[in-house]
Design a protein around this motif. Structure first.
Motif, PDB file in Angstrom:
ATOM      1  N   SER A 190       1.497  -4.258   4.400  1.00 42.65           N
ATOM      2  CA  SER A 190       1.671  -3.851   3.001  1.00 42.65           C
ATOM      3  C   SER A 190       1.503  -2.344   2.931  1.00 42.65           C
ATOM      4  N   GLY A 191       1.871  -1.775   1.765  1.00 41.04           N
ATOM      5  CA  GLY A 191       1.725  -0.345   1.592  1.00 41.04           C
ATOM      6  C   GLY A 191       0.281   0.115   1.649  1.00 41.04           C
ATOM      7  N   PRO A 192      -0.646  -0.508   0.866  1.00 40.99           N
ATOM      8  CA  PRO A 192      -2.045  -0.089   0.935  1.00 40.99           C
ATOM      9  C   PRO A 192      -2.646  -0.223   2.332  1.00 40.99           C
ATOM     10  N   ARG A 193      -2.316  -1.288   3.054  1.00 44.13           N
ATOM     11  CA  ARG A 193      -2.832  -1.441   4.420  1.00 44.13           C
ATOM     12  C   ARG A 193      -2.308  -0.330   5.325  1.00 44.13           C
ATOM     13  N   PHE A 194      -1.065   0.073   5.102  1.00 41.62           N
ATOM     14  CA  PHE A 194      -0.505   1.155   5.901  1.00 41.62           C
ATOM     15  C   PHE A 194      -1.230   2.465   5.605  1.00 41.62           C
TER      16      PHE A 194
ATOM     17  N   GLY B  35      11.279  12.458   1.313  1.00 40.48           N
ATOM     18  CA  GLY B  35      10.340  12.538   0.193  1.00 40.48           C
ATOM     19  C   GLY B  35       9.154  11.608   0.334  1.00 40.48           C
ATOM     20  N   ASP B  36       9.362  10.379   0.799  1.00 39.99           N
ATOM     21  CA  ASP B  36       8.257   9.432   0.903  1.00 39.99           C
ATOM     22  C   ASP B  36       7.224   9.885   1.927  1.00 39.99           C
ATOM     23  N   VAL B  37       7.670  10.497   2.991  1.00 42.77           N
ATOM     24  CA  VAL B  37       6.743  10.975   4.025  1.00 42.77           C
ATOM     25  C   VAL B  37       5.787  12.014   3.436  1.00 42.77           C
ATOM     26  N   GLU B  38       6.307  12.912   2.607  1.00 38.89           N
ATOM     27  CA  GLU B  38       5.458  13.934   1.996  1.00 38.89           C
ATOM     28  C   GLU B  38       4.454  13.313   1.023  1.00 38.89           C
ATOM     29  N   LYS B  39       4.867  12.318   0.266  1.00 38.19           N
ATOM     30  CA  LYS B  39       3.953  11.675  -0.689  1.00 38.19           C
ATOM     31  C   LYS B  39       2.837  10.935   0.049  1.00 38.19           C
ATOM     32  N   ILE B  40       3.183  10.279   1.142  1.00 44.22           N
ATOM     33  CA  ILE B  40       2.158   9.583   1.930  1.00 44.22           C
ATOM     34  C   ILE B  40       1.168  10.588   2.501  1.00 44.22           C
TER      35      ILE B  40
ATOM     36  N   GLU C  76      10.226   3.567 -11.409  1.00 42.42           N
ATOM     37  CA  GLU C  76      11.597   3.559 -11.913  1.00 42.42           C
ATOM     38  C   GLU C  76      12.332   4.833 -11.496  1.00 42.42           C
ATOM     39  N   GLN C  77      11.631   5.951 -11.560  1.00 45.69           N
ATOM     40  CA  GLN C  77      12.258   7.207 -11.154  1.00 45.69           C
ATOM     41  C   GLN C  77      12.638   7.173  -9.676  1.00 45.69           C
ATOM     42  N   ARG C  78      11.724   6.693  -8.830  1.00 43.40           N
ATOM     43  CA  ARG C  78      12.014   6.648  -7.390  1.00 43.40           C
ATOM     44  C   ARG C  78      13.150   5.674  -7.080  1.00 43.40           C
TER      45      ARG C  78
ATOM     46  N   ALA D 143      -1.743  10.799  -6.768  1.00 47.53           N
ATOM     47  CA  ALA D 143      -1.311  10.712  -5.372  1.00 47.53           C
ATOM     48  C   ALA D 143      -1.151   9.254  -4.945  1.00 47.53           C
ATOM     49  N   TYR D 144      -2.096   8.401  -5.353  1.00 44.79           N
ATOM     50  CA  TYR D 144      -1.988   6.986  -4.979  1.00 44.79           C
ATOM     51  C   TYR D 144      -0.810   6.321  -5.674  1.00 44.79           C
ATOM     52  N   SER D 145      -0.593   6.661  -6.942  1.00 43.22           N
ATOM     53  CA  SER D 145       0.512   6.060  -7.684  1.00 43.22           C
ATOM     54  C   SER D 145       1.856   6.414  -7.063  1.00 43.22           C
ATOM     55  N   PHE D 146       1.971   7.649  -6.566  1.00 43.01           N
ATOM     56  CA  PHE D 146       3.226   8.061  -5.957  1.00 43.01           C
ATOM     57  C   PHE D 146       3.343   7.571  -4.514  1.00 43.01           C
ATOM     58  N   SER D 147       2.221   7.521  -3.798  1.00 42.44           N
ATOM     59  CA  SER D 147       2.289   7.194  -2.369  1.00 42.44           C
ATOM     60  C   SER D 147       2.347   5.696  -2.102  1.00 42.44           C
ATOM     61  N   ARG D 148       1.818   4.874  -3.043  1.00 42.41           N
ATOM     62  CA  ARG D 148       1.794   3.434  -2.784  1.00 42.41           C
ATOM     63  C   ARG D 148       3.197   2.859  -2.604  1.00 42.41           C
ATOM     64  N   PRO D 149       4.145   3.083  -3.549  1.00 44.22           N
ATOM     65  CA  PRO D 149       5.497   2.563  -3.280  1.00 44.22           C
ATOM     66  C   PRO D 149       6.172   3.239  -2.093  1.00 44.22           C
ATOM     67  N   SER D 150       5.844   4.513  -1.869  1.00 42.51           N
ATOM     68  CA  SER D 150       6.405   5.186  -0.692  1.00 42.51           C
ATOM     69  C   SER D 150       5.897   4.524   0.583  1.00 42.51           C
ATOM     70  N   ALA D 151       4.606   4.230   0.615  1.00 37.11           N
ATOM     71  CA  ALA D 151       4.039   3.543   1.779  1.00 37.11           C
ATOM     72  C   ALA D 151       4.599   2.135   1.913  1.00 37.11           C
ATOM     73  N   GLN D 152       4.871   1.484   0.778  1.00 37.43           N
ATOM     74  CA  GLN D 152       5.448   0.138   0.821  1.00 37.43           C
ATOM     75  C   GLN D 152       6.831   0.167   1.461  1.00 37.43           C
ATOM     76  N   ARG D 153       7.643   1.168   1.095  1.00 40.93           N
ATOM     77  CA  ARG D 153       8.969   1.287   1.697  1.00 40.93           C
ATOM     78  C   ARG D 153       8.876   1.611   3.181  1.00 40.93           C
ATOM     79  N   ALA D 154       7.963   2.517   3.536  1.00 44.01           N
ATOM     80  CA  ALA D 154       7.792   2.845   4.951  1.00 44.01           C
ATOM     81  C   ALA D 154       7.316   1.629   5.733  1.00 44.01           C
TER      82      ALA D 154
END
Length: 619
Positions: free
Chosen positions: A18-22, A136-141, A200-202, A312-323
């Protein structure tokens, strides 16, 4: 880990459940850097937090007229200034290091996963999403991993200052200690809505990126059919949707920021108002009031870290989920080659897929007809032993080569034994010599491979583009993805590159779809001649290739339905004939009387067989 040590010798095996585990896994992998950042952040916060104490001592010294205490306060302010500057400098250094190393680790993991999955990756994950994850997701993570230790330092400092205030001045300290948690938690009800708008924006940005990627990739075709304006209008609409979603998201985060400014300001006003009253009553001194005021002012600084970590968590969580989704895709669990029945160095024999029943005998040219291009691509990947599998998928039985399970082999061994060329092969930029300089057995020369792939006109075009007067086509530079060549030329160069490799098993997915029929016939003859004695599997529905095959396999619904020679299947299998000839339903009905006649008649000599073939051709 320092930036100069990048890339990582081993980025590790990520927890992609999952994203949080990652995110937790990333933080644990950088535990040493996180601790350093926490210590420097605590030092910096301590220097800033103790500064009001020194100022309070200085005010008391002025009121009392004590020069010694004023000198002491000045020395303390100097020490705290040096401590603050040192802590801030090293905090910034370690925090940026954590950010860059976290982002680099994720990028390295994504690059390794892309190399492992190959072209099959884009069949499971859109190219636009992969691009978004890699940029973009890498930078947010990395931002969240970096902000975590700074937030921890701010939380320690805030708790420490509140405790010190309660001990130093209980009445004012209790007011601050009760008000600070309220200020930190008041934004929590706003975070779900802010997170939803950010998601929604992402999502819209990912769709716009995918649309732009597809448009650029198909620009030549769009120009040919006059569809540039259509796709440009679509991208404009997608871009405007992204802008609108970004504005809505920014408004919510602006509201959160405003709350974080207004409420602490109200707390500061309340503390000053109450403290002035206590000072008038003589219950607190002026120096104590200044100290409490300075401490409350300092607490506004850690509060900003609470807002930052939430963002940071709000933006990185979906980014981490995609990664995590990309990193969770797997080929399969590899086994030790020593445990296999067939050693890696002796991978030879028939190629067999238990899931579909497809058998490609060793040393023969087998052409597979699927009817569905996507199904053909998936089956081609399976035959290479590196089809993409999701974390929750039950793996189908492994493809066997000479009795050895390809999925159980190390990826390098499987790809050395079976080479898969998909329907859209990529030509890297460079010269023709560099393009054909690939690992090979040495049994097939570059000239023979180019001749078999009918690359004569390609060599002529490259000779004209040669940088010197020699006209050597091998010195001519091929642009990125071979965009300076036509689709058929790129396809034939890719085929020549595969032929030079000369693997034990070569799997080709629609290798002649972009060439004319005369060239295709010559390629079929060259392929059969050059791959004599080697196992070759071609996914195609072209009669020119089918007629030259040793064995034709019909796989209409993921399972083998018929096996034989092309002419025999054309005569006896209506479904096969419909796929190869692209017959309509009316044409299929016209065949039924002829099929009935062929079934009743039993040819007695060659002349009658010839007559039957004439009947077939006329039908």
């Amino acid at each position: 880990m320092q930036i100069r040590d990048l890339p990582f010798p081993d980025p590790g095996v990520p927890d992609a459940r999952s994203g949080p585990r990652f995110l937790v896994w990333l933080g644990r992998r950088q535990l040493r850097g996180q601790i350093r950042c926490l210590l420097w952040g605590t030092l910096h916060m301590a220097g800033v937090g103790l500064l009001p104490v020194a100022v309070g001592i200085a005010v008391e010294a002025v009121v009392d007229g004590s020069g010694g205490r004023l000198a002491l306060a000045g020395a303390l302010i100097t020490v705290l200034g040096v401590m603050t500057a040192l802590g801030d400098t090293m905090l910034h250094r370690t925090a940026v290091t954590n950010w860059i190393t976290a982002a680099a680790r994720v990028q390295q993991l994504l690059a390794l996963k892309s190399a492992e999955m190959g072209a099959a990756l884009t069949r499971r994950v859109a190219a636009g999403e992969i691009t978004a994850v890699s940029t973009g997701d890498v930078e947010k993570i990395g931002w969240f991993v970096e902000a975590l230790s700074r937030f921890a330092a701010a939380a320690i400092a805030a708790v420490g200052v509140c405790v010190a205030l309660v001990v130093y001045q209980p009445e004012l300290g209790r007011l601050v200690a009760l008000g600070l948690p309220v200020l930190a938690l008041v934004v929590l009800p706003l975070l779900p809505r802010a997170t939803k708008r950010a998601d929604e924006q992402r999502e819209k940005a990912g769709r716009a990126t995918e649309l732009a990627s597809d448009t650029v990739a198909g620009l030549r075709v769009l120009r040919g059919i006059g569809g540039e304006e259509l796709f440009l209008a679509r991208y404009r609409r997608a871009s405007q949707e992204v802008r609108t979603a970004a504005v809505r998201s920014a408004r919510m985060w602006a509201l959160i920021a405003a709350v974080q400014v207004v409420l602490p300001g109200l707390l500061l006003i309340a503390v000053v108002w109450y403290g002035v009253g206590l000072a008038r009553e003589g219950r607190v001194s002026v120096g104590e009031l200044v100290t409490v005021y300075g401490a409350v002012t300092f607490l506004l600084y850690p509060l900003r870290h609470f807002e930052e970590i939430a963002m940071a968590y709000s933006f990185s969580r979906p980014s981490a989920q995609r990664a995590a989704r990309v990193l969770s895709l797997r080929r399969t669990t590899t086994a030790d080659p020593a445990e296999l029945d067939c050693p890696t160095a002796e991978l030879k024999g028939d190629l067999y897929d238990p899931a579909s029943g497809l058998l490609a005998p060793a040393g023969e040219l087998t052409v597979v007809v699927c009817g569905d291009p996507d199904a053909a691509g998936r089956l081609a990947d399976r035959l290479g032993g590196h089809a993409v599998k999701g974390p929750d998928e039950e793996g189908a039985p492994s493809v066997l080569l000479g009795g050895a399970a390809l999925d159980a082999l190390p990826l390098e061994s499987a790809r050395a034994a079976v080479l898969v060329q998909d329907k859209d092969p990529v030509l890297l930029s460079g010269t023709l010599t560099e393009l054909l300089d690939v690992p090979s057995s040495g049994a097939v020369s570059q000239d023979d491979a180019l001749a078999a792939a009918q690359c004569g006109d390609v060599l002529e075009a490259l000779a004209q583009a040669a940088p010197d007067a020699s006209g050597d086509p091998r010195a001519a530079r091929i642009t990125e993805r071979g965009r300076s060549l036509s689709g058929g030329q790129r396809q034939r160069l890719a085929l020549a590159r595969s032929l030079v490799t000369d693997p034990e098993v070569l799997v080709l997915d629609e290798p002649t779809s972009a060439v004319d029929s005369h060239t295709e016939a010559r390629i079929a003859d060259g392929l059969r001649r050059l791959r004599a004695g080697r196992t070759t599997v071609v996914f195609a529905s072209s009669p020119l290739l089918l007629d030259r095959a040793d064995r034709v396999v019909f796989v209409p619904e993921g399972e083998v339905a018929a096996v034989g020679r092309h002419r025999d299947l054309m005569r006896g299998d209506a479904a096969y004939r419909a796929v190869v000839t692209r017959e309509t339903e009316d044409e299929q009905r016209q065949w039924k009387p002829v099929e009935a006649e062929l079934a009743d008649r039993k040819p007695k000599d060659l002349e009658e067989i010839k007559n039957l073939e004439e009947i077939e051709e006329s039908a």
